[in-house]
Design an enzyme around this catalytic site. Structure first.
Site, PDB file in Angstrom:
ATOM      1  CE  LYS A  72      -4.129   7.674   3.875  1.00 25.03           C
ATOM      2  NZ  LYS A  72      -5.273   7.930   3.005  1.00 25.03           N
ATOM      3  CD  GLU A 103      -9.431  11.404   4.150  1.00 23.41           C
ATOM      4  OE1 GLU A 103      -9.396  10.489   4.991  1.00 23.41           O
ATOM      5  OE2 GLU A 103      -9.618  12.599   4.433  1.00 23.41           O
ATOM      6  NE  ARG A 151      -6.229  -0.230   9.120  1.00 23.88           N
ATOM      7  CZ  ARG A 151      -5.943   0.821   8.355  1.00 23.88           C
ATOM      8  NH1 ARG A 151      -4.731   1.023   7.906  1.00 23.88           N
ATOM      9  NH2 ARG A 151      -6.855   1.700   8.058  1.00 23.88           N
TER      10      ARG A 151
HETATM   11  P1  ATP Z   1      -4.210   5.433   6.914  1.00 24.05           P
HETATM   12  O1  ATP Z   1      -4.494   5.107   8.328  1.00 24.05           O
HETATM   13  O2  ATP Z   1      -2.823   5.146   6.519  1.00 24.05           O
HETATM   14  O3  ATP Z   1      -4.655   6.817   6.539  1.00 24.05           O
HETATM   15  P2  ATP Z   1      -6.625   4.636   5.728  1.00 24.05           P
HETATM   16  O4  ATP Z   1      -7.331   3.334   5.798  1.00 24.05           O
HETATM   17  O5  ATP Z   1      -7.224   5.754   6.479  1.00 24.05           O
HETATM   18  O6  ATP Z   1      -5.125   4.426   6.083  1.00 24.05           O
HETATM   19  P3  ATP Z   1      -7.525   5.232   3.121  1.00 24.05           P
HETATM   20  O7  ATP Z   1      -7.029   6.225   2.159  1.00 24.05           O
HETATM   21  O8  ATP Z   1      -8.870   5.426   3.684  1.00 24.05           O
HETATM   22  O9  ATP Z   1      -6.442   5.098   4.242  1.00 24.05           O
HETATM   23  O10 ATP Z   1      -7.402   3.770   2.503  1.00 24.05           O
HETATM   24  C1  ATP Z   1      -7.844   3.388   1.239  1.00 24.05           C
HETATM   25  C2  ATP Z   1      -8.057   1.909   1.252  1.00 24.05           C
HETATM   26  O11 ATP Z   1      -6.863   1.230   1.591  1.00 24.05           O
HETATM   27  C3  ATP Z   1      -9.114   1.511   2.268  1.00 24.05           C
HETATM   28  O12 ATP Z   1      -9.997   0.604   1.662  1.00 24.05           O
HETATM   29  C4  ATP Z   1      -8.328   0.888   3.369  1.00 24.05           C
HETATM   30  O13 ATP Z   1      -9.061  -0.080   4.008  1.00 24.05           O
HETATM   31  C5  ATP Z   1      -7.109   0.323   2.631  1.00 24.05           C
HETATM   32  N1  ATP Z   1      -5.961   0.254   3.519  1.00 24.05           N
HETATM   33  C6  ATP Z   1      -5.370   1.268   4.177  1.00 24.05           C
HETATM   34  N2  ATP Z   1      -4.366   0.842   4.943  1.00 24.05           N
HETATM   35  C7  ATP Z   1      -4.294  -0.500   4.767  1.00 24.05           C
HETATM   36  C8  ATP Z   1      -3.471  -1.540   5.303  1.00 24.05           C
HETATM   37  N3  ATP Z   1      -2.491  -1.287   6.183  1.00 24.05           N
HETATM   38  N4  ATP Z   1      -3.686  -2.800   4.877  1.00 24.05           N
HETATM   39  C9  ATP Z   1      -4.656  -3.059   3.990  1.00 24.05           C
HETATM   40  N5  ATP Z   1      -5.471  -2.143   3.462  1.00 24.05           N
HETATM   41  C10 ATP Z   1      -5.307  -0.874   3.837  1.00 24.05           C
HETATM   42 MG    MG Z   2      -6.781   7.645   7.291  1.00 23.24          MG
HETATM   43 MG    MG Z   3      -9.755   5.788   5.620  1.00 20.48          MG
END
Ligand code: ATP
Ligand code: MG
Ligand code: MG
Length: 555
Positions: free
Chosen positions: A270, A34, A260
């Site tokens: 983020k 995102e 994760r």
């Molecule tokens: P955040 O909580 O930091 O916003 P998010 O999962 O909401 O993380 P996204 O932009 O949706 O962020 O993530 C893009 C991809 O990266 C998704 O497929 C997510 O599962 C993966 N991802 C995000 N954080 C991690 C992590 N700590 N370890 C492994 N994969 C991750």
């Molecule tokens: Mg997020």
């Molecule tokens: Mg997400």
């Protein structure tokens, strides 16, 4: 590679291929960030995983912006994310994709569900919706709007699209099962009203699909075969499948979950990283202390080291916390093997070579790397005035030779890549502070052993005072002084290390002025440094401490 045990996702892909479940035998994965922040190390492992699987199986990996929340998303994040993925060394298949470019299709699919009697417009307020949803022990209660006619729902959804209702006044929900044991199946929201412009679609829409109504459908549109997400989406899988079962989708992706990547000493969220930026705890998303891809890059970490770290972390189905020292091990290893050597004196003490004439210059040469001749040589001007590090001289010549392998009063030391010198005299100011030492060089000792009676205690680094140049060194330390900054009750900002940055003025060998931005070095006996990507110039050299020579985190 041959012989390497396969991870569980590779085993699944092998099985799917063997069972003929993959159209044309071609694996398609995707990385779907995102655009609401910069990528962090957790994302990096997901990138390595998704692009890595595509590479391993000769498939493809899409880069898709999951941009269904316009109020939190921005073009700067879209740009930064693309740069990070490329920098890590991956190429996405075709053009960058956006969930928002499928909004027309999602809208059609919402109409499809309404016409089938499987979706309805709900006018309950958020509070009521939350209450009537129930919880794990309490079944949900059907909305009074749940059984309106198809025509009424079509008309109201159109009213939503036309902007006739304020935000929060209405939403479109799937009609599934308010008694389901899986909360995600209790009439999930498909569309909500958001009267904000979108970075890709402008003000075409004031209704936006939910993550759940978008994600699986995006995968289907793109022909993704293996949709790999993190474990928290495991409970969403029945819903993911429900949409695929109930919509005229062109393909059948499958969702698989992995744990994760969490790391000690940093935060990987983020939202929290954005707080560090917004509250100016750090100097932007790419501050070298940030665990973002762009921060690590500016700190001097290489794509190789981050990819290696991902490999070390591996993929698993159980949550764990990776040790930051794994990443440090990876970067130290890469830089030790590949970074040019150079000399920098961090705390300069002037040395006058008494048997050198004023203005005399003897050019020494040294290999840029001890076992990489292809990196060439550098010129080290040896002149009458030099600098050594203050810590490399001690007046006390009773110190044991074993413990203090540096210069002491009246003794010898070798200067790296040049002569052995002998201490002659120490000059102090009125406060007794040493301001200069006087030494002589021993002729014939460049690249040669000194005579029997000359016994240098060790080898130290040095820089010509007249030919070297001043440089700003940004000495970074960990950003948090707590192993799990965001896993306690207290605000994670209480664990900020107040000494995470100190700036020093050092004296560096002349060749370093010409370092390319982002070029990494081992400053001999000091650590690994990188020419700052943005601020380094030949006129004002700036280097960032990437990491020390030895592991200081363990224990
Ligand atoms: P955040 O909580 O930091 O916003 P998010 O999962 O909401 O993380 P996204 O932009 O949706 O962020 O993530 C893009 C991809 O990266 C998704 O497929 C997510 O599962 C993966 N991802 C995000 N954080 C991690 C992590 N700590 N370890 C492994 N994969 C991750
Ligand atoms: Mg997020
Ligand atoms: Mg997400």
């Amino acid at each position: 590679a041959a012989g390497k045990p396969k991870n569980f996702l590779e085993q699944i892909i092998d099985r799917d291929l063997a069972e003929g479940k993959v159209p044309n035998g071609k694996i398609i994965t995707r990385f779907p960030p995102e655009p609401n922040g910069f990528l962090h190390l957790g994302h990096a492992t997901s990138i390595c995983l998704n692009f890595g699987l595509a590479e391993t199986y000769n498939g493809e990996c899409n880069l898709r912006f999951d941009d269904t929340n316009p109020e939190k998303e921005e073009q700067v994040y879209v740009d930064a994310i693309q740069e990070d993925v490329k920098w890590l060394g991956f190429n996405w298949s075709g053009d960058v994709r956006y969930a928002s470019s499928y909004f027309d299709t999602f809208y059609e699919w919402a109409l499809h569900l309404i016409r089938e009697g499987k979706a309805y417009v709900d006018f309950q307020d958020a509070e009521t919706m939350r209450e009537t949803k129930g919880n794990f022990t309490k079944p949900g209660v059907n909305s009074p709007w749940r059984d309106k006619s198809v025509d009424e729902n079509l008309a109201e959804f159109e009213n939503m699209r036309l902007g006739k209702y304020d935000e929060g006044k209405a939403c479109l929900r799937a009609k599934i099962d308010m008694q389901s044991g899986n909360m995600n199946m209790r009439d999930p929201v498909l569309y909500r009203i958001r009267k904000v412009p979108h970075h890709q679609t402008g003000d075409k829409w004031c209704i936006y699909p939910s993550y759940d109504f978008a994600h699986g459908q995006e995968d289907a549109i793109e022909g993704v075969t293996h949709s790999i997400c993190t474990l928290e989406f495991e409970d969403h899988k029945p819903l993911y499948e429900w949409f695929l079962d109930n919509l005229p989708v062109p393909a059948r992706p499958r969702q698989y979950e992995f744990a994760r990547t969490n790391l000690n000493y940093v935060v990987t969220s983020k939202r929290k990283l954005k707080r560090l930026v917004d509250e100016k705890v750090v100097d932007g998303w790419d501050d070298p202390r940030m665990p973002t891809v762009s921060g690590m890059r500016r700190r001097g970490y290489t794509p190789t080291s981050i990819r290696k770290f991902s490999e070390m972390v591996g993929v698993s189905r159980t949550d764990g916390i990776a040790d930051f020292s794994m990443l440090e091990h990876a970067i130290r290893d890469d830089l030790n093997n590949n970074a040019a050597r150079a000399m920098a004196v961090l705390d300069p003490l002037k040395v006058v070579i008494t048997n050198m004439a004023e203005g005399e210059v003897q050019d020494m040469t040294a290999a840029a790397h001890p076992n990489k001749p292809e990196l060439g040589e550098r010129v080290l001007p040896f002149t009458r005035e030099l600098y050594i590090d203050r810590e490399d001289f001690n007046e006390d010549n009773t110190l044991s030779r074993k413990k203090f392998k540096r210069l002491v009063t009246g003794e010898y030391i070798r200067l790296r890549s040049t002569y052995v010198i002998k201490h002659e005299e120490t000059i102090k100011d009125d406060n007794g502070e040493i301001v200069e030492i006087r030494c002589s060089y021993v002729p014939g000792t460049v690249g040669e052993n000194p005579p029997e009676d000359v016994k240098p205690r060790g080898v130290i680094h040095w820089v010509s005072a007249s030919h070297g140049t001043e440089a700003e060194l940004r000495m970074y330390d960990r950003l948090f002084n707590h192993e799990a900054p965001d896993r306690g009750e207290e605000d994670f900002l209480t664990h900020i290390n107040p000494n995470s940055l100190s700036v020093k003025t050092a004296w560096v060998e002349p060749s370093l002025a010409n370092a390319a931005p982002e070029q990494g070095f081992q400053f001999e006996r000091e650590g690994y440094f990188v020419a700052d990507r943005f601020d380094h110039t030949p006129e004002k050299p700036v280097f960032n401490l990437t990491i020390g020579l030895k592991d200081t985190w363990a224990g």
